[in-house]
Design a protein around this motif. Sequence first.
Motif, PDB file in Angstrom:
ATOM      1  N   MET A  52       0.840  -1.184   0.000  1.00  0.00           N
ATOM      2  CA  MET A  52       0.000   0.000   0.000  1.00  0.00           C
ATOM      3  C   MET A  52       0.882   1.242   0.000  1.00  0.00           C
ATOM      4  SD  MET A  52      -3.132   0.838   2.507  1.00  0.00           S
ATOM      5  CE  MET A  52      -3.268   2.455   3.159  1.00  0.00           C
ATOM      6  N   LEU A  53       0.451   2.236  -0.691  1.00  0.00           N
ATOM      7  CA  LEU A  53       1.159   3.504  -0.782  1.00  0.00           C
ATOM      8  C   LEU A  53       0.910   4.313   0.480  1.00  0.00           C
ATOM      9  CD1 LEU A  53       2.758   5.307  -2.810  1.00  0.00           C
ATOM     10  CD2 LEU A  53       0.558   6.226  -3.501  1.00  0.00           C
ATOM     11  N   ASP A  54       1.984   4.689   1.172  1.00  0.00           N
ATOM     12  CA  ASP A  54       1.804   5.480   2.390  1.00  0.00           C
ATOM     13  C   ASP A  54       1.779   6.973   2.055  1.00  0.00           C
ATOM     14  OD1 ASP A  54       4.460   6.380   2.136  1.00  0.00           O
ATOM     15  OD2 ASP A  54       5.211   4.814   3.451  1.00  0.00           O
ATOM     16  N   ASP A  55       1.370   7.784   3.044  1.00  0.00           N
ATOM     17  CA  ASP A  55       1.211   9.227   2.811  1.00  0.00           C
ATOM     18  C   ASP A  55       2.511   9.896   2.383  1.00  0.00           C
ATOM     19  OD1 ASP A  55      -1.478   9.152   3.364  1.00  0.00           O
ATOM     20  OD2 ASP A  55      -1.282   9.876   5.412  1.00  0.00           O
ATOM     21  N   ALA A  56       3.633   9.479   2.972  1.00  0.00           N
ATOM     22  CA  ALA A  56       4.917  10.102   2.637  1.00  0.00           C
ATOM     23  C   ALA A  56       5.271   9.861   1.173  1.00  0.00           C
ATOM     24  CB  ALA A  56       6.015   9.569   3.557  1.00  0.00           C
ATOM     25  N   HIS A  57       5.070   8.631   0.701  1.00  0.00           N
ATOM     26  CA  HIS A  57       5.377   8.311  -0.693  1.00  0.00           C
ATOM     27  C   HIS A  57       4.424   9.041  -1.637  1.00  0.00           C
ATOM     28  CE1 HIS A  57       6.182   5.128  -3.983  1.00  0.00           C
ATOM     29  NE2 HIS A  57       7.011   6.125  -4.082  1.00  0.00           N
ATOM     30  N   LEU A  58       3.157   9.121  -1.262  1.00  0.00           N
ATOM     31  CA  LEU A  58       2.188   9.842  -2.078  1.00  0.00           C
ATOM     32  C   LEU A  58       2.576  11.313  -2.194  1.00  0.00           C
ATOM     33  CD1 LEU A  58      -0.416  10.044  -3.678  1.00  0.00           C
ATOM     34  CD2 LEU A  58      -1.645  10.269  -1.524  1.00  0.00           C
ATOM     35  N   LYS A  59       3.015  11.914  -1.104  1.00  0.00           N
ATOM     36  CA  LYS A  59       3.437  13.315  -1.137  1.00  0.00           C
ATOM     37  C   LYS A  59       4.629  13.504  -2.066  1.00  0.00           C
ATOM     38  CE  LYS A  59       1.601  14.500   3.372  1.00  0.00           C
ATOM     39  NZ  LYS A  59       1.887  14.836   4.765  1.00  0.00           N
ATOM     40  N   GLN A  60       5.541  12.536  -2.105  1.00  0.00           N
ATOM     41  CA  GLN A  60       6.683  12.610  -3.017  1.00  0.00           C
ATOM     42  C   GLN A  60       6.218  12.563  -4.471  1.00  0.00           C
ATOM     43  OE1 GLN A  60       9.101   9.298  -1.817  1.00  0.00           O
ATOM     44  NE2 GLN A  60      10.222  10.485  -0.286  1.00  0.00           N
ATOM     45  N   ILE A  61       5.269  11.700  -4.765  1.00  0.00           N
ATOM     46  CA  ILE A  61       4.747  11.581  -6.125  1.00  0.00           C
ATOM     47  C   ILE A  61       4.048  12.876  -6.531  1.00  0.00           C
ATOM     48  CG2 ILE A  61       3.027  10.399  -7.563  1.00  0.00           C
ATOM     49  CD1 ILE A  61       3.692   7.858  -5.929  1.00  0.00           C
ATOM     50  N   VAL A  62       3.224  13.412  -5.639  1.00  0.00           N
ATOM     51  CA  VAL A  62       2.507  14.651  -5.915  1.00  0.00           C
ATOM     52  C   VAL A  62       3.491  15.787  -6.186  1.00  0.00           C
ATOM     53  CG1 VAL A  62       1.023  16.414  -4.884  1.00  0.00           C
ATOM     54  CG2 VAL A  62       0.408  14.002  -4.682  1.00  0.00           C
ATOM     55  N   ALA A  63       4.540  15.886  -5.369  1.00  0.00           N
ATOM     56  CA  ALA A  63       5.542  16.945  -5.553  1.00  0.00           C
ATOM     57  C   ALA A  63       6.328  16.745  -6.854  1.00  0.00           C
ATOM     58  CB  ALA A  63       6.489  16.974  -4.367  1.00  0.00           C
ATOM     59  N   ALA A  64       6.690  15.520  -7.152  1.00  0.00           N
ATOM     60  CA  ALA A  64       7.498  15.235  -8.342  1.00  0.00           C
ATOM     61  C   ALA A  64       6.760  15.547  -9.634  1.00  0.00           C
ATOM     62  CB  ALA A  64       7.940  13.769  -8.328  1.00  0.00           C
ATOM     63  N   PHE A  65       5.467  15.310  -9.661  1.00  0.00           N
ATOM     64  CA  PHE A  65       4.694  15.515 -10.883  1.00  0.00           C
ATOM     65  C   PHE A  65       3.897  16.812 -10.869  1.00  0.00           C
ATOM     66  CE2 PHE A  65       5.500  10.970 -10.876  1.00  0.00           C
ATOM     67  CZ  PHE A  65       5.955  10.793 -12.169  1.00  0.00           C
ATOM     68  N   GLY A  66       4.018  17.606  -9.816  1.00  0.00           N
ATOM     69  CA  GLY A  66       3.328  18.880  -9.750  1.00  0.00           C
ATOM     70  C   GLY A  66       1.824  18.755  -9.659  1.00  0.00           C
ATOM     71  N   ILE A  67       1.375  17.671  -9.047  1.00  0.00           N
ATOM     72  CA  ILE A  67      -0.064  17.457  -8.921  1.00  0.00           C
ATOM     73  C   ILE A  67      -0.566  18.278  -7.751  1.00  0.00           C
ATOM     74  CG2 ILE A  67      -1.875  15.736  -8.524  1.00  0.00           C
ATOM     75  CD1 ILE A  67       0.218  13.659  -9.577  1.00  0.00           C
ATOM     76  N   GLY A  68      -1.524  19.148  -7.971  1.00  0.00           N
ATOM     77  CA  GLY A  68      -2.007  20.010  -6.916  1.00  0.00           C
ATOM     78  C   GLY A  68      -3.412  19.701  -6.462  1.00  0.00           C
ATOM     79  N   ARG A  69      -3.933  18.584  -6.809  1.00  0.00           N
ATOM     80  CA  ARG A  69      -5.301  18.230  -6.455  1.00  0.00           C
ATOM     81  C   ARG A  69      -5.337  17.412  -5.179  1.00  0.00           C
ATOM     82  NH1 ARG A  69      -9.052  19.041 -10.947  1.00  0.00           N
ATOM     83  NH2 ARG A  69      -7.819  19.915 -12.595  1.00  0.00           N
ATOM     84  N   ASP A  70      -6.548  17.145  -4.726  1.00  0.00           N
ATOM     85  CA  ASP A  70      -6.722  16.391  -3.486  1.00  0.00           C
ATOM     86  C   ASP A  70      -6.704  14.886  -3.692  1.00  0.00           C
ATOM     87  OD1 ASP A  70      -6.942  18.699  -1.995  1.00  0.00           O
ATOM     88  OD2 ASP A  70      -9.096  18.830  -2.278  1.00  0.00           O
TER      89      ASP A  70
ATOM     90  N   THR B 295      -7.455   4.711  -5.739  1.00  0.00           N
ATOM     91  CA  THR B 295      -7.539   6.164  -5.596  1.00  0.00           C
ATOM     92  C   THR B 295      -7.050   6.521  -4.200  1.00  0.00           C
ATOM     93  OG1 THR B 295      -9.365   6.351  -7.156  1.00  0.00           O
ATOM     94  CG2 THR B 295      -9.096   8.155  -5.588  1.00  0.00           C
ATOM     95  N   PHE B 296      -6.232   7.548  -4.118  1.00  0.00           N
ATOM     96  CA  PHE B 296      -5.682   8.021  -2.858  1.00  0.00           C
ATOM     97  C   PHE B 296      -6.110   9.474  -2.662  1.00  0.00           C
ATOM     98  CE2 PHE B 296      -2.905   4.979  -4.895  1.00  0.00           C
ATOM     99  CZ  PHE B 296      -2.762   4.012  -3.911  1.00  0.00           C
ATOM    100  N   ALA B 297      -6.666   9.785  -1.509  1.00  0.00           N
ATOM    101  CA  ALA B 297      -7.131  11.146  -1.227  1.00  0.00           C
ATOM    102  C   ALA B 297      -6.863  11.496   0.238  1.00  0.00           C
ATOM    103  CB  ALA B 297      -8.605  11.273  -1.554  1.00  0.00           C
ATOM    104  N   PRO B 298      -5.601  11.513   0.649  1.00  0.00           N
ATOM    105  CA  PRO B 298      -5.303  11.754   2.060  1.00  0.00           C
ATOM    106  C   PRO B 298      -5.742  13.130   2.559  1.00  0.00           C
ATOM    107  CG  PRO B 298      -3.290  11.796   0.758  1.00  0.00           C
ATOM    108  CD  PRO B 298      -4.391  11.317  -0.135  1.00  0.00           C
ATOM    109  N   ARG B 299      -5.756  14.116   1.676  1.00  0.00           N
ATOM    110  CA  ARG B 299      -6.205  15.456   2.101  1.00  0.00           C
ATOM    111  C   ARG B 299      -7.704  15.487   2.375  1.00  0.00           C
ATOM    112  NH1 ARG B 299      -3.140  18.882  -2.502  1.00  0.00           N
ATOM    113  NH2 ARG B 299      -1.061  18.144  -2.036  1.00  0.00           N
ATOM    114  N   CYS B 300      -8.418  14.504   1.852  1.00  0.00           N
ATOM    115  CA  CYS B 300      -9.862  14.397   2.076  1.00  0.00           C
ATOM    116  C   CYS B 300     -10.187  13.373   3.156  1.00  0.00           C
ATOM    117  CB  CYS B 300     -10.556  13.995   0.783  1.00  0.00           C
ATOM    118  SG  CYS B 300     -10.344  15.173  -0.559  1.00  0.00           S
ATOM    119  N   GLY B 301      -9.147  12.831   3.806  1.00  0.00           N
ATOM    120  CA  GLY B 301      -9.349  11.854   4.868  1.00  0.00           C
ATOM    121  C   GLY B 301      -9.472  10.423   4.389  1.00  0.00           C
ATOM    122  N   VAL B 302      -9.127  10.163   3.123  1.00  0.00           N
ATOM    123  CA  VAL B 302      -9.200   8.812   2.579  1.00  0.00           C
ATOM    124  C   VAL B 302      -7.789   8.414   2.132  1.00  0.00           C
ATOM    125  CG1 VAL B 302     -10.236   7.319   0.834  1.00  0.00           C
ATOM    126  CG2 VAL B 302     -11.551   9.230   1.776  1.00  0.00           C
TER     127      VAL B 302
END
Length: 69
Positions: A1-19, A39-46
Amino acid sequence: MLDDAHLKQIVAAFGIGRDRVSAIGAYPHGSRHDFEMRTFAPRCGVAEDPACGSMNAAVGQWLTTTGAV
């Protein structure tokens, strides 16, 4: 499973600014399943939604439009 830290790295690397971030991967030919979607949505509590309805609807439309199924 993808953890929050890894997801944040992916979001930063690809410039994804969505939830939400969704991913789809194909299984090898002959496998029991054709695709796996998450689907991963940690900013939305999921942290992870393995059965996201909107993701499934979008992918279904994409697969039929492209003739994949």
